[in-house]
Enzyme design. Sequence first.
Site, PDB file in Angstrom:
ATOM      1  N   TYR A   1      -1.921   0.266  10.494  1.00  0.00           N
ATOM      2  CA  TYR A   1      -2.494  -0.525   9.337  1.00  0.00           C
ATOM      3  C   TYR A   1      -1.363  -0.201   8.680  1.00  0.00           C
ATOM      4  CZ  TYR A   1      -4.176  -0.871   4.339  1.00  0.00           C
ATOM      5  OH  TYR A   1      -4.321  -1.224   3.071  1.00  0.00           O
TER       6      TYR A   1
ATOM      7  N   SER B   1       1.160  -1.223  -0.043  1.00  0.00           N
ATOM      8  CA  SER B   1      -0.012   0.423  -0.204  1.00  0.00           C
ATOM      9  C   SER B   1       1.106   1.453  -0.395  1.00  0.00           C
ATOM     10  CB  SER B   1      -1.215   0.010   1.053  1.00  0.00           C
ATOM     11  OG  SER B   1      -1.834   1.407   1.290  1.00  0.00           O
TER      12      SER B   1
END
Length: 264
Positions: free
Chosen positions: A157, A144
Amino acid sequence: MNPRLKGKNVVITGASSGIGAKMALLCAKSGANVILLARSLDKLEVLKQEIENQFPVAVHVFRLDVSDVSEIQAVFAKILQTVSHVDVLINNAGFGIFDEVEHAKLEDAKAMFDTNVLGLIACTKMVLPGMKQRKSGHIVNIASIAGKLATPKSSVYSASKHAVLGFTNSLRMELDDEGIYVTAVNPGPIETNFFNIADEGGTYVKSLQKFMLSSDDVAEKVVGRIYTRTREINLPRWMNLGDVFYTLFPKLFEKVGKKALFKK
C-alpha cells in the site's frame, strides 16, 4: 463553501462513500456540477438524489471500476459527451490491504497498483488534453501519509502511494506553465470503511482510534483548496512531522518508531 467552484464541472472517482461522497456534497454546495464515479451505481444514485434535493446543480453518475483502463477510457468518453469538458478531477478511488510481505498475496498487490496508481494515471490522461487546451483546471490526487512515511505491514500500500506522490510531483512540474493546478492530499487514518478491507482484524483501528481523522474535516479542507496553488495537503499536520523526522534521521526513526508502527 468554495466560490471558485461555481459553475465548474467536477469529476470525483470513488464517490459512493467516505470522503468521496462528502467532497461531492461540498462541491455541489459550492455551485459545481458533479460527475460521480464508483463501482456501486446504486449508491451513486442515492447520492445523486440527495444532492439534487439540496442544490440546483447538475449531477451525473457513471459506474466505473478504476482498475480497468479500457473502462476508464469508455466512461470518460461518455462524460466528455455529456458535459463537454472537465474543470476539476479528484482522483479519490483507492484501497489498501495491510499485511506483512511474506503473507501478502501478489494478486492483492496487483489490484492495489491497478487501482491506486494505473487507474489514477489513466483518469488523469483522459482530462489533460481538454485542460491544456483551455489553459485551466485542477487535478487533486488523494494519496496518503503512507506515501511519505512507510510503515510495517503496509509495504505494498505504501509503495502504491509513493508512486502516486512521484507521479503527482512530476505532473505538477509538467503543467506548471499550463494554468493547471496539481495537488496531492496526504491524510492519515480516516474514519471511513477503508479499514473494513485494510484491517479486517480491527487491531489498527483500535490502536489509533483517537487519532482518526473525520471524513467531514478532510473533505472540507480538500474542497476549500480547489483552484488554489496548493502543492500538498497533509492531515493532520502533526503527523507530517513524522515524515520530516524520518527524512532527517531515518535510522533513528526506524529504531525508535518500529514498535509503535507495528500496531497494525
